[in-house]
Design a protein around this motif. Sequence first.
Motif, short mmCIF file in Angstrom:
data_model
loop_
_atom_site.label_atom_id
_atom_site.label_comp_id
_atom_site.label_asym_id
_atom_site.label_seq_id
_atom_site.Cartn_x
_atom_site.Cartn_y
_atom_site.Cartn_z
N ASP A 28 73.52 -64.87 23.47
CA ASP A 28 74.35 -63.71 22.86
C ASP A 28 75.65 -64.17 22.49
O ASP A 28 76.73 -63.91 23.04
CB ASP A 28 74.56 -62.70 23.96
CG ASP A 28 75.11 -61.28 23.31
OD1 ASP A 28 75.07 -61.11 22.16
OD2 ASP A 28 76.09 -60.67 24.21
N GLN A 29 75.55 -65.22 21.42
CA GLN A 29 76.63 -65.68 20.66
C GLN A 29 77.53 -64.52 20.27
O GLN A 29 78.86 -64.95 19.67
CB GLN A 29 76.18 -66.74 19.75
CG GLN A 29 75.31 -67.96 20.37
CD GLN A 29 76.24 -68.58 21.50
OE1 GLN A 29 77.50 -69.00 21.27
NE2 GLN A 29 75.80 -68.96 22.46
N LEU A 30 77.14 -63.49 19.48
CA LEU A 30 77.73 -62.28 18.74
C LEU A 30 78.30 -61.24 19.80
O LEU A 30 78.92 -60.36 19.26
CB LEU A 30 77.09 -61.89 17.77
CG LEU A 30 76.57 -62.91 16.62
CD1 LEU A 30 75.54 -62.30 15.76
CD2 LEU A 30 77.79 -63.52 16.12
N ASN A 31 78.15 -61.43 21.02
CA ASN A 31 78.65 -60.60 22.00
C ASN A 31 78.07 -59.31 21.84
O ASN A 31 78.96 -58.35 21.94
CB ASN A 31 79.95 -60.42 22.08
CG ASN A 31 80.46 -61.83 22.66
OD1 ASN A 31 80.05 -62.45 23.64
ND2 ASN A 31 81.56 -62.28 22.16
N LYS A 32 76.75 -59.05 21.27
CA LYS A 32 76.33 -57.58 21.21
C LYS A 32 75.65 -57.11 22.44
O LYS A 32 75.33 -55.82 22.44
CB LYS A 32 75.02 -57.84 20.20
CG LYS A 32 75.51 -58.30 18.82
CD LYS A 32 74.05 -58.20 17.84
CE LYS A 32 74.77 -58.35 16.27
NZ LYS A 32 73.50 -58.34 15.60
N LEU A 33 75.65 -57.60 23.62
CA LEU A 33 75.19 -57.36 24.72
C LEU A 33 76.25 -57.20 25.81
O LEU A 33 76.95 -58.26 26.05
CB LEU A 33 73.98 -58.18 25.34
CG LEU A 33 72.62 -58.22 24.40
CD1 LEU A 33 71.73 -59.19 24.63
CD2 LEU A 33 72.31 -56.84 24.19
N ASN A 34 76.11 -56.34 26.65
CA ASN A 34 76.71 -56.12 28.09
C ASN A 34 75.89 -56.18 28.88
O ASN A 34 75.01 -55.26 29.07
CB ASN A 34 77.78 -54.84 27.98
CG ASN A 34 78.75 -54.97 26.76
OD1 ASN A 34 79.37 -55.90 26.61
ND2 ASN A 34 78.81 -53.58 26.17
N PHE A 35 76.10 -56.79 30.14
CA PHE A 35 75.24 -56.83 31.10
C PHE A 35 75.75 -56.13 32.59
O PHE A 35 76.82 -56.62 33.01
CB PHE A 35 74.84 -58.46 31.53
CG PHE A 35 74.23 -59.21 30.39
CD1 PHE A 35 72.76 -58.97 30.36
CD2 PHE A 35 75.10 -59.62 29.44
CE1 PHE A 35 72.24 -59.51 29.23
CE2 PHE A 35 74.45 -60.28 28.24
CZ PHE A 35 73.18 -60.33 28.26
N VAL A 36 75.11 -55.08 33.03
CA VAL A 36 75.60 -54.42 33.98
C VAL A 36 74.42 -54.58 35.46
O VAL A 36 73.45 -54.16 35.15
CB VAL A 36 75.98 -53.12 33.85
CG1 VAL A 36 76.17 -52.37 35.28
CG2 VAL A 36 76.89 -52.94 32.71
N ASP A 37 74.87 -55.05 36.41
CA ASP A 37 73.89 -55.15 37.51
C ASP A 37 73.79 -53.87 38.46
O ASP A 37 74.50 -53.16 39.13
CB ASP A 37 74.27 -56.35 38.49
CG ASP A 37 73.54 -56.44 39.74
OD1 ASP A 37 72.35 -55.81 39.81
OD2 ASP A 37 74.19 -57.26 40.64
N LYS A 141 82.59 -78.73 26.43
CA LYS A 141 82.09 -77.42 25.47
C LYS A 141 81.69 -76.46 26.41
O LYS A 141 80.55 -75.71 26.41
CB LYS A 141 80.76 -77.85 24.69
CG LYS A 141 81.04 -78.81 23.92
CD LYS A 141 79.94 -79.47 23.24
CE LYS A 141 79.99 -80.52 21.98
NZ LYS A 141 78.97 -81.34 21.73
N CYS A 142 82.51 -76.20 27.49
CA CYS A 142 82.12 -75.11 28.71
C CYS A 142 82.40 -73.73 28.14
O CYS A 142 83.25 -73.62 27.23
CB CYS A 142 83.27 -75.56 29.78
SG CYS A 142 82.28 -75.52 31.23
N SER A 143 81.54 -72.90 28.35
CA SER A 143 81.74 -71.32 27.85
C SER A 143 81.10 -70.65 29.16
O SER A 143 79.98 -70.84 29.56
CB SER A 143 80.99 -71.03 26.74
OG SER A 143 79.66 -71.12 26.83
N ILE A 144 81.98 -69.90 29.90
CA ILE A 144 81.23 -68.95 30.83
C ILE A 144 81.49 -67.44 30.24
O ILE A 144 82.55 -67.05 29.90
CB ILE A 144 82.28 -69.09 32.18
CG1 ILE A 144 82.31 -70.59 32.55
CG2 ILE A 144 81.88 -68.14 33.15
CD1 ILE A 144 83.15 -70.67 33.61
N LYS A 145 80.42 -66.93 30.36
CA LYS A 145 80.48 -65.25 29.92
C LYS A 145 80.39 -64.64 31.17
O LYS A 145 79.89 -64.78 32.17
CB LYS A 145 79.36 -65.11 29.27
CG LYS A 145 79.37 -65.56 27.75
CD LYS A 145 78.18 -65.12 26.90
CE LYS A 145 78.39 -65.39 25.35
NZ LYS A 145 77.30 -64.98 24.49
#
Length: 145
Positions: A28-37, A141-145
Motif C-alpha cells: 500500500d504505497q499510496l496509503n489507500k488502506l487503513n487496517f483495523v484489527d 530503507k526502513c519503513s514501518i507502517k
Amino acid sequence: MNDYPLTLLYDASCPVCKLEMDNLRERDQLNKLNFVDASAPGFDAGKYGVNLEEAMRVIHGVKPDGTVVTGVETIHLAYRAVGLGWLTAASNLPILKPICNWGYEYVAKNRHWVSEIFADAIIRIAAKRAEKRSRACKQGKCSIK
C-alpha cells in the motif's frame, strides 16, 4: 463515489488473515488502506456501523462515505488499491461471482482450521517477509507502517 481510503476490519487473530493484511500493508504505497484489527481488545464495531459478531465473521471494508462492503467485494477493493485488482477481477464476472462468494464464505468460516493446515507455509512466508524488511533496514530503507 470514491472508495479510498478504505478501512479494512479484519481478524488479526487469524494467521491467514493477518498474513494477507500484512501483504496488503506492505504493498500500500499510496496509503489507500487503513487496517483495523476487529479482534483487538476494545475494538468498537459500532464506530464503523457494524456489529462485532459480523465483523469477526467476514472481512469488512468501510468507504470514506461510511458505506460498508463485505467479503469478496472488500478483497477486490483492497487488491485494486495496491495495484493488484487484476488478480481478483474475475471474481466480479457474473458466472464466477456466486462461486467466489461461496468460496470466500467457506474459507472465512473455517479460517482458523485453514490456518492450522497451512501453518508451516504461513510461518515460512512471514519469516521471509521479516528477513526482507530486516535487509531493507540494514540498507537504510526502513519503513514501518
